[in-house]
Enzyme design. Sequence first.
Site, PDB file in Angstrom:
ATOM      1  N   LYS A   1      -6.745  34.152 -12.248  1.00 25.77           N
ATOM      2  CA  LYS A   1      -6.610  35.601 -12.032  1.00 25.77           C
ATOM      3  C   LYS A   1      -7.567  36.063 -10.923  1.00 25.77           C
ATOM      4  O   LYS A   1      -7.190  36.848 -10.054  1.00 25.77           O
ATOM      5  CB  LYS A   1      -6.885  36.357 -13.338  1.00 25.77           C
ATOM      6  CG  LYS A   1      -5.745  36.186 -14.341  1.00 25.77           C
ATOM      7  CD  LYS A   1      -6.091  36.637 -15.745  1.00 25.77           C
ATOM      8  CE  LYS A   1      -4.949  36.303 -16.707  1.00 25.77           C
ATOM      9  NZ  LYS A   1      -5.250  36.589 -18.110  1.00 25.77           N
TER      10      LYS A   1
ATOM     11  N   GLN B   1     -10.124  38.608 -21.709  1.00 27.29           N
ATOM     12  CA  GLN B   1      -9.319  37.395 -21.918  1.00 27.29           C
ATOM     13  C   GLN B   1      -9.300  37.024 -23.401  1.00 27.29           C
ATOM     14  O   GLN B   1     -10.359  36.835 -24.012  1.00 27.29           O
ATOM     15  CB  GLN B   1      -9.891  36.248 -21.065  1.00 27.29           C
ATOM     16  CG  GLN B   1      -9.074  34.974 -21.144  1.00 27.29           C
ATOM     17  CD  GLN B   1      -7.665  35.142 -20.572  1.00 27.29           C
ATOM     18  OE1 GLN B   1      -7.475  35.690 -19.501  1.00 27.29           O
ATOM     19  NE2 GLN B   1      -6.660  34.669 -21.299  1.00 27.29           N
TER      20      GLN B   1
ATOM     21  N   ASP C   1      -4.158  45.276 -19.047  1.00 35.92           N
ATOM     22  CA  ASP C   1      -3.313  44.443 -19.904  1.00 35.92           C
ATOM     23  C   ASP C   1      -2.335  45.280 -20.720  1.00 35.92           C
ATOM     24  O   ASP C   1      -1.432  44.738 -21.358  1.00 35.92           O
ATOM     25  CB  ASP C   1      -4.185  43.607 -20.860  1.00 35.92           C
ATOM     26  CG  ASP C   1      -4.474  42.234 -20.295  1.00 35.92           C
ATOM     27  OD1 ASP C   1      -3.626  41.718 -19.545  1.00 35.92           O
ATOM     28  OD2 ASP C   1      -5.548  41.688 -20.596  1.00 35.92           O
TER      29      ASP C   1
END
Length: 313
Positions: free
Chosen positions: A53, A97, A120
């Site tokens: 990422k 994460q 997200d």
Amino acid sequence: MSARVLDGNKIREDIKDELVQEIEALRSLGIQPGLAAVRVGVNPASKIYVRSKIKACESLGIFSESHDLAEDATTEDLLYLVANLNGREEIDGILIQLPLPEQVDAKRVLQAVDPNKDVDGFHPVNIGNLVSGREGLVPCTPAGIIEILRRSEIPILGKRAVVLGRSDIVGKPVAMLLLHHHATVTICHSKTRNLAEVARSADILVAALGRPAMVTSDFIQPGATVIDVGINRLTKVDEIKRLVRNPDPWLAKMEAKGSVLIGDVQPEDVQEKAGAYTPVPGGVGPLTIAMLMANTVHAARMRRSVRFASSHQ
Ligand code: NDP
């Protein structure tokens, strides 16, 4: 006749090209989008995910930084860090994460992220925005699935869509997006009866089960579009021989790399029976990171336009 392959890598490159232009336009206004990634512990897979990422950010000119916390980090440690990131002007996106270690209250941490920086799309505010069709940040993998369908000119309106899986990160949000695009949507899960029969009614079948090659020929309506979200790593010869009819290329790959990836859809069946499908790897996977980048740019624009608007009031 062999089915059309929906090439996620190609679609990702198209999206990246568009993002480069958007980032350039923002730069001319003195804005550089920024992403902060937060990771806890030693999980090697999550290390790889965060690294890819960050690399994707760098390749597009998005500012990025990564925060690695020790395996024994507490909920309070994470809340403190998130509060700090929420307050920093140059950070537009905060990515936590997953999975987080057991001692951490993941729901509390995700809820602490400023919804305007929640790239997200997991915050309850963004879930509410998604359900009610308001502007907000949409979870990356489901958003990527819609991009694949849209850019491949696969019509959704009026079609029958079946989603296999009801997780908060894939199944439920993708079902909601398909509904907003006017599909007639059915969501299936482990208690669904006659799963194959329900799946077979789909014009668009989304498989997000986490079960290697479970979706076989009897799940697929001839000519259907099949989106395979599953990422399952196989390391055993027996498993490969059980799941695919022609194991030789798989076994060769495994010998070279130590493992192979397979989706939730049986790869030979889908090729023979579907009208179009996403391969694994190279289908949905590449879109997930591209949509994270898109969400970061979107967040940068949204936050500024909110501020511009309020400063003019
Ligand atoms: P979860 O494990 O959270 O959810 C799986 C869902 O599938 C559940 O709703 C479960 O039902 C259902 N399910 C499992 N087994 C069966 C079965 N035998 N019959 C019917 N339903 C079943 O998984 P995720 O949604 O997080 O991920 C799904 C897959 O997608 C995984 O392989 C994951 O690695 C992959 N993934 C890929 C991404 C990408 O970028 N390509 C991103 C995210 C995930 P129930 O709710 O009843 O338990």
